[in-house]
Design a protein around this motif. Structure first.
Motif, short mmCIF file in Angstrom:
data_model
loop_
_atom_site.label_atom_id
_atom_site.label_comp_id
_atom_site.label_asym_id
_atom_site.label_seq_id
_atom_site.Cartn_x
_atom_site.Cartn_y
_atom_site.Cartn_z
N ARG A 80 3.32 6.73 -7.39
CA ARG A 80 2.48 5.56 -7.65
C ARG A 80 2.06 5.49 -9.10
O ARG A 80 1.93 4.41 -9.68
CB ARG A 80 1.25 5.60 -6.74
N ARG A 110 -4.13 5.59 2.53
CA ARG A 110 -4.58 4.87 1.34
C ARG A 110 -3.45 4.73 0.32
O ARG A 110 -3.25 3.66 -0.29
CB ARG A 110 -5.77 5.59 0.70
N GLU A 114 -1.86 1.26 -1.10
CA GLU A 114 -1.84 0.92 -2.51
C GLU A 114 -0.42 0.65 -3.00
O GLU A 114 -0.17 -0.31 -3.73
CB GLU A 114 -2.47 2.06 -3.34
N LYS A 117 1.24 -2.77 -2.27
CA LYS A 117 0.81 -3.94 -3.04
C LYS A 117 1.79 -4.28 -4.17
O LYS A 117 1.84 -5.41 -4.63
CB LYS A 117 -0.58 -3.70 -3.63
#
Length: 338
Positions: A80, A110, A114, A117
């Protein structure tokens, strides 16, 4: 046994990155089937691999599966943050018994929320759907999981429109698939969406997969469903005879006679054993036979209809709509490589 290394050794900067998210207790086939599809997919006639593939877990390192094989992974957070992958194109959450624990891992949920998105599409295989549901990615969407878990997914996540029948479902940027090998079907569909029909069909052949199954079809083939329900094989000889005589007119009385029963006793006993009426079971066999001929031959619809016992094209069309929710022409255009 040392962990299996599944990540692309030298990711190409211009290729889409496909990231598989795993956790302890995944079903190994849920991972390696779709991973093989993306690892071997090629662009055009160049032979150049079309994707970079990566396998990630919340902490990185070796992750145990439901077999003796462990999978070496990279940390999910590092992906990420762009440490390992500049941009993730497709995120795939793998399934397995460990999903029940994984969905309670707030950090994992979580991170997936994230990542989703910024990726082009987020997918789940089998009960990986529970992790997506926990991340609220399935709210208001159609979704599927392993047939044994559909009721639980619907009960626990009432905002998810769970469907039991499809092999896979695409709802916007979210894809979910049914159990185990259905992940291969979904991966082939994703490749087809990206690269076209030819590369997907080439991969299907290399996997000795008869054809990419439609998203509107049952997770079981009709034959497998009959075999599963008729566990004692009481009607196996009848089914063999039916498959060899589909072109002929066959009545319930004919089937009962083959089984040396009265029509009434046969119908009752058959339905109790197989879970379908004799007429419905026969029609499913005819639809299955027609599906194969539509894909594997260039015979006309009229000839196929007669060969499978439908008498005419209209009766075949109606049977397809009843069992597959599509027409013979639509089915053929979707799965024939022309």
């Amino acid at each position: 046994m040392p962990p299996f290394h599944a990540n692309s050794p030298n990711p190409a900067p211009d290729k889409p990155n496909v990231v598989f998210v795993v956790y302890p207790g995944i079903v190994l086939l849920d991972l390696v089937g779709p991973l093989h599809v993306f690892s071997r997919a090629c662009e055009g006639d160049t032979g150049d691999l079309a994707y970079n593939t990566h396998v990630a877990s919340i902490a990185g390192g070796p992750v145990p599966t439901n077999t003796i094989v462990q999978i070496d992974t990279v940390p999910l957070a590092g992906l990420r943050d762009g440490v390992k992958v500049a941009k993730i194109d497709t995120l795939v959450v793998v399934g397995g018994d460990g999903a029940r624990v994984a969905e309670t891992d707030t950090r994992l949920v979580r991170e997936i929320g994230e990542l989703s998105k910024s990726v082009r599409r987020t997918c789940s295989i089998c009960c990986g759907a529970f992790v997506l549901a926990q991340a609220r990615l399935l709210d208001g969407r159609r979704a599927v999981t392993h047939w044994e878990d559909c009721s639980q997914l619907a009960d626990r996540f009432p905002n998810v429109q769970v469907e039991e029948d499809p092999i896979f479902i695409k709802d916007g940027s979210i894809w979910t698939s049914a159990g185990i090998t259905a992940g291969i079907d979904m991966a082939l569909a994703l490749v087809r969406e990206d690269l076209g029909a030819a590369p997907a069909f080439h991969l299907a052949r290399s996997l000795v997969t008869p054809m990419i199954r439609s998203a509107g079809q049952s997770q079981f083939s009709s034959d497998l469903a009959r075999q599963t329900r008729d566990a004692e094989g009481e009607f196996a000889p009848l089914h063999d005879w039916l498959r060899g005589n589909l072109a002929h007119s066959i009545s319930v009385s004919d089937m009962a006679e083959r089984c040396s029963m009265s029509s009434r006793s046969f119908s009752r006993r058959y339905a109790a054993s197989v879970g379908l009426t004799p007429a419905n079971s026969l029609e499913k066999m005819r639809v299955d036979a027609a599906r194969n001929l539509l894909i594997e031959t260039t015979l006309s619809f009229k000839i196929i209809a007669k060969a499978c016992g439908f008498r005419d094209q209209e009766k075949m069309r109606r049977a397809f709509h009843r069992h597959l929710r599509t027409s013979p022409s639509s089915y053929q255009s979707m799965f024939r490589e022309d």
